[in-house]
Write a protein that holds these residues in place. Structure first.
Motif, PDB file in Angstrom:
ATOM      1  N   ILE A 123       9.891  -3.285  -0.070  1.00  0.00           N
ATOM      2  CA  ILE A 123       8.977  -3.741  -1.127  1.00  0.00           C
ATOM      3  C   ILE A 123       8.217  -2.525  -1.635  1.00  0.00           C
ATOM      4  CG2 ILE A 123       6.981  -5.211  -1.665  1.00  0.00           C
ATOM      5  CD1 ILE A 123       7.845  -7.004   0.692  1.00  0.00           C
ATOM      6  N   THR A 124       8.146  -2.389  -2.937  1.00  0.00           N
ATOM      7  CA  THR A 124       7.344  -1.307  -3.515  1.00  0.00           C
ATOM      8  C   THR A 124       6.227  -1.911  -4.371  1.00  0.00           C
ATOM      9  OG1 THR A 124       8.754  -1.097  -5.455  1.00  0.00           O
ATOM     10  CG2 THR A 124       9.288   0.331  -3.601  1.00  0.00           C
ATOM     11  N   VAL A 125       5.088  -1.281  -4.313  1.00  0.00           N
ATOM     12  CA  VAL A 125       3.962  -1.662  -5.187  1.00  0.00           C
ATOM     13  C   VAL A 125       3.583  -0.388  -5.942  1.00  0.00           C
ATOM     14  CG1 VAL A 125       1.633  -2.615  -5.319  1.00  0.00           C
ATOM     15  CG2 VAL A 125       3.183  -3.399  -3.526  1.00  0.00           C
ATOM     16  N   ASN A 126       3.600  -0.464  -7.246  1.00  0.00           N
ATOM     17  CA  ASN A 126       3.391   0.711  -8.118  1.00  0.00           C
ATOM     18  C   ASN A 126       4.298   1.872  -7.694  1.00  0.00           C
ATOM     19  OD1 ASN A 126       1.342  -0.481  -9.698  1.00  0.00           O
ATOM     20  ND2 ASN A 126      -0.125  -0.088  -8.055  1.00  0.00           N
ATOM     21  N   ASP A 127       5.540   1.560  -7.443  1.00  0.00           N
ATOM     22  CA  ASP A 127       6.598   2.519  -7.056  1.00  0.00           C
ATOM     23  C   ASP A 127       6.358   3.205  -5.704  1.00  0.00           C
ATOM     24  OD1 ASP A 127       8.107   2.000  -9.334  1.00  0.00           O
ATOM     25  OD2 ASP A 127       6.953   3.431 -10.530  1.00  0.00           O
ATOM     26  N   GLU A 128       5.411   2.709  -4.930  1.00  0.00           N
ATOM     27  CA  GLU A 128       5.179   3.252  -3.588  1.00  0.00           C
ATOM     28  C   GLU A 128       5.682   2.248  -2.554  1.00  0.00           C
ATOM     29  OE1 GLU A 128       1.349   4.858  -2.512  1.00  0.00           O
ATOM     30  OE2 GLU A 128       1.165   5.740  -4.516  1.00  0.00           O
ATOM     31  N   VAL A 129       6.446   2.738  -1.578  1.00  0.00           N
ATOM     32  CA  VAL A 129       7.052   1.834  -0.590  1.00  0.00           C
ATOM     33  C   VAL A 129       5.973   1.271   0.338  1.00  0.00           C
ATOM     34  CG1 VAL A 129       8.748   1.624   1.272  1.00  0.00           C
ATOM     35  CG2 VAL A 129       9.256   3.057  -0.705  1.00  0.00           C
ATOM     36  N   LEU A 130       5.909  -0.052   0.398  1.00  0.00           N
ATOM     37  CA  LEU A 130       4.922  -0.736   1.236  1.00  0.00           C
ATOM     38  C   LEU A 130       5.568  -1.205   2.539  1.00  0.00           C
ATOM     39  CD1 LEU A 130       1.931  -1.881   1.071  1.00  0.00           C
ATOM     40  CD2 LEU A 130       2.987  -4.017   0.375  1.00  0.00           C
ATOM     41  N   ILE A 131       6.738  -1.808   2.419  1.00  0.00           N
ATOM     42  CA  ILE A 131       7.463  -2.327   3.583  1.00  0.00           C
ATOM     43  C   ILE A 131       8.908  -1.850   3.484  1.00  0.00           C
ATOM     44  CG2 ILE A 131       8.357  -4.461   4.675  1.00  0.00           C
ATOM     45  CD1 ILE A 131       5.393  -4.436   5.023  1.00  0.00           C
ATOM     46  N   PHE A 132       9.458  -1.404   4.609  1.00  0.00           N
ATOM     47  CA  PHE A 132      10.873  -1.016   4.607  1.00  0.00           C
ATOM     48  C   PHE A 132      11.478  -1.295   5.976  1.00  0.00           C
ATOM     49  CE2 PHE A 132      14.271   1.950   5.667  1.00  0.00           C
ATOM     50  CZ  PHE A 132      15.120   1.790   4.592  1.00  0.00           C
ATOM     51  N   PHE A 133      12.612  -1.976   5.978  1.00  0.00           N
ATOM     52  CA  PHE A 133      13.401  -2.101   7.208  1.00  0.00           C
ATOM     53  C   PHE A 133      14.863  -2.333   6.858  1.00  0.00           C
ATOM     54  CE2 PHE A 133      11.202  -6.159   6.514  1.00  0.00           C
ATOM     55  CZ  PHE A 133      12.262  -7.048   6.440  1.00  0.00           C
ATOM     56  N   GLU A 134      15.717  -1.945   7.784  1.00  0.00           N
ATOM     57  CA  GLU A 134      17.155  -2.121   7.569  1.00  0.00           C
ATOM     58  C   GLU A 134      17.832  -2.428   8.890  1.00  0.00           C
ATOM     59  OE1 GLU A 134      18.776   1.478   5.944  1.00  0.00           O
ATOM     60  OE2 GLU A 134      17.802   2.717   7.435  1.00  0.00           O
ATOM     61  N   GLU A 135      19.040  -2.944   8.794  1.00  0.00           N
ATOM     62  CA  GLU A 135      19.789  -3.323   9.993  1.00  0.00           C
ATOM     63  C   GLU A 135      21.272  -3.100   9.716  1.00  0.00           C
ATOM     64  OE1 GLU A 135      18.030  -5.358  12.687  1.00  0.00           O
ATOM     65  OE2 GLU A 135      19.803  -4.710  13.801  1.00  0.00           O
ATOM     66  N   GLY A 136      22.024  -2.729  10.725  1.00  0.00           N
ATOM     67  CA  GLY A 136      23.471  -2.579  10.600  1.00  0.00           C
ATOM     68  C   GLY A 136      23.877  -1.384   9.760  1.00  0.00           C
ATOM     69  N   ASN A 137      25.085  -1.476   9.217  1.00  0.00           N
ATOM     70  CA  ASN A 137      25.638  -0.368   8.424  1.00  0.00           C
ATOM     71  C   ASN A 137      25.753  -0.735   6.948  1.00  0.00           C
ATOM     72  OD1 ASN A 137      26.097   1.193  10.796  1.00  0.00           O
ATOM     73  ND2 ASN A 137      27.916  -0.054  11.186  1.00  0.00           N
ATOM     74  N   LYS A 138      25.797   0.319   6.132  1.00  0.00           N
ATOM     75  CA  LYS A 138      25.963   0.106   4.690  1.00  0.00           C
ATOM     76  C   LYS A 138      27.443   0.245   4.334  1.00  0.00           C
ATOM     77  CE  LYS A 138      21.455   1.799   3.397  1.00  0.00           C
ATOM     78  NZ  LYS A 138      20.697   2.882   2.817  1.00  0.00           N
TER      79      LYS A 138
END
Lengths: 161, 182
Positions: A123-138
């Protein structure tokens, strides 16, 4: 005389070969365009956009006051503004992060027995990352697109197959 | 006289050769283009089938979205502002009691709502006794034949805390089964 006939035959052969090459090139271009088009069509984002819309209304366990709990959408704003904590003293950003992780893990399970190989959520607010998480492979086969919301909030969710 | 005859015969033979050459060339080109046409046709037919499947899937997905936003299911502005893909659980429970009235209304054989988050180990079907401590609402119980599609929705209801009501929304999946049109 024989030489002239041979030359003419050779010219015709070259002409025929040229036609074949041109048609083959046209076919290849047509094939490439068609394959690209079908790939774009498969990447439907209807499910992902419904998912993002639905999680925004989710009522969290973070209370603003006694019988009023924050929704994810309000919690994003609260987390970004650092105005107040939850009524039980927990940080709004911690609750937001754990709730979102729980929702995404439950809704898009990554594993060997599921078609989903990985996901990325931020999630970004005013282009700044607020929340970030990932799982597995792309992978190259993915589903999802960024979705803008009021208060300059952008939610990015991509599921990889 | 003989020389002239020979010359005419040679010219005729040459012309015949030319005609034969052109005929072979035309035949080769025709066969080649027919083969190319067949290849394109086969490819088009294959992609048409794919497109039909994609369209069918998209239509099914639109059907679920349409259903979630229909007056019988949608939250409206009961839970604050107007919401998209939001289902009023209390309304749906009332609808479940009167599902016989809606027989054949949606043209769907099966409609279910499964709560995803917070999740539970096993499915508890919702009825007057178990609601709201349940996670599966069966609105229309038909045969599970044909196609099944589902989409994410938020499932909202009114809860009460020490007598005062508040809104509670959870994440669910609206699942629909319908017969394929032949």
């Amino acid at each position: 005389m024989k030489k002239i006939i041979n030359k003419r035959a050779q010219e015709e052969m070259v002409g025929f070969a040229l036609i074949i090459i041109i048609v083959a090139v046209i076919l290849l271009v047509f094939l490439a365009v068609s394959l690209n088009k079908s790939k774009e069509e498969v990447l439907g984002t209807n499910e992902v956009s419904s998912f993002v819309q639905s999680i925004l209304s989710y009522t969290t366990s973070c209370a603003e006051y006694q019988d009023n709990y924050y929704s994810i959408q309000k919690l994003i704003i609260e987390c970004n503004n650092y105005e107040s904590d939850c009524l039980d003293g927990r940080k709004t950003c911690d609750v937001l992060n754990s709730t979102l992780k729980g929702i995404v893990d439950e809704s898009w399970p990554v594993g060997e027995n599921t078609p989903i190989i990985g996901y990325e959520f931020f999630i970004t607010v005013n282009d700044e990352v607020l929340i970030f998480f990932e799982e597995g492979n792309k992978t190259l086969n993915s589903k999802g697109s960024p979705q803008p919301f009021p208060h300059s909030i952008d939610i990015y969710f991509t599921a990889y197959y | 006289m003989i020389v002239i005859k020979n010359k005419t015969q040679m010219k005729t033979k040459k012309a015949q050769m030319k005609i034969q050459q052109t005929a072979f060339m035309l035949l080769a080109i025709t066969i080649f283009f027919v083969l190319v046409g067949l290849f394109v046709l086969m490819f088009k037919m294959g992609s048409m089938q794919d497109t039909a499947e994609i369209l069918e899937r998209d239509n099914a997905m639109s059907l679920v979205t349409k259903l979630a936003n229909s007056p019988e299911f949608a939250c409206g502005s009961v839970f604050g502002t107007q919401k998209v893909d939001c289902i009023d659980a209390d309304k749906v429970m009332a609808l479940k009691q009167n599902s016989a009235i809606y027989e054949g209304f949606w043209g769907i054989s099966n409609i279910e709502i499964l709560k995803i988050y917070p999740g539970s180990e096993e499915n508890v079907e919702c009825n007057i006794i178990t609601y709201p401590n349940c996670n599966l609402i069966r609105i229309k119980e038909g045969e599970l034949t044909g196609y099944s599609v589902s989409n994410f929705v938020s499932l909202c209801r009114k809860e009460s805390f020490e007598g005062s009501p508040y809104n509670k929304c959870e994440l669910a999946r609206l699942m629909v089964s319908y017969e394929a049109i032949e």
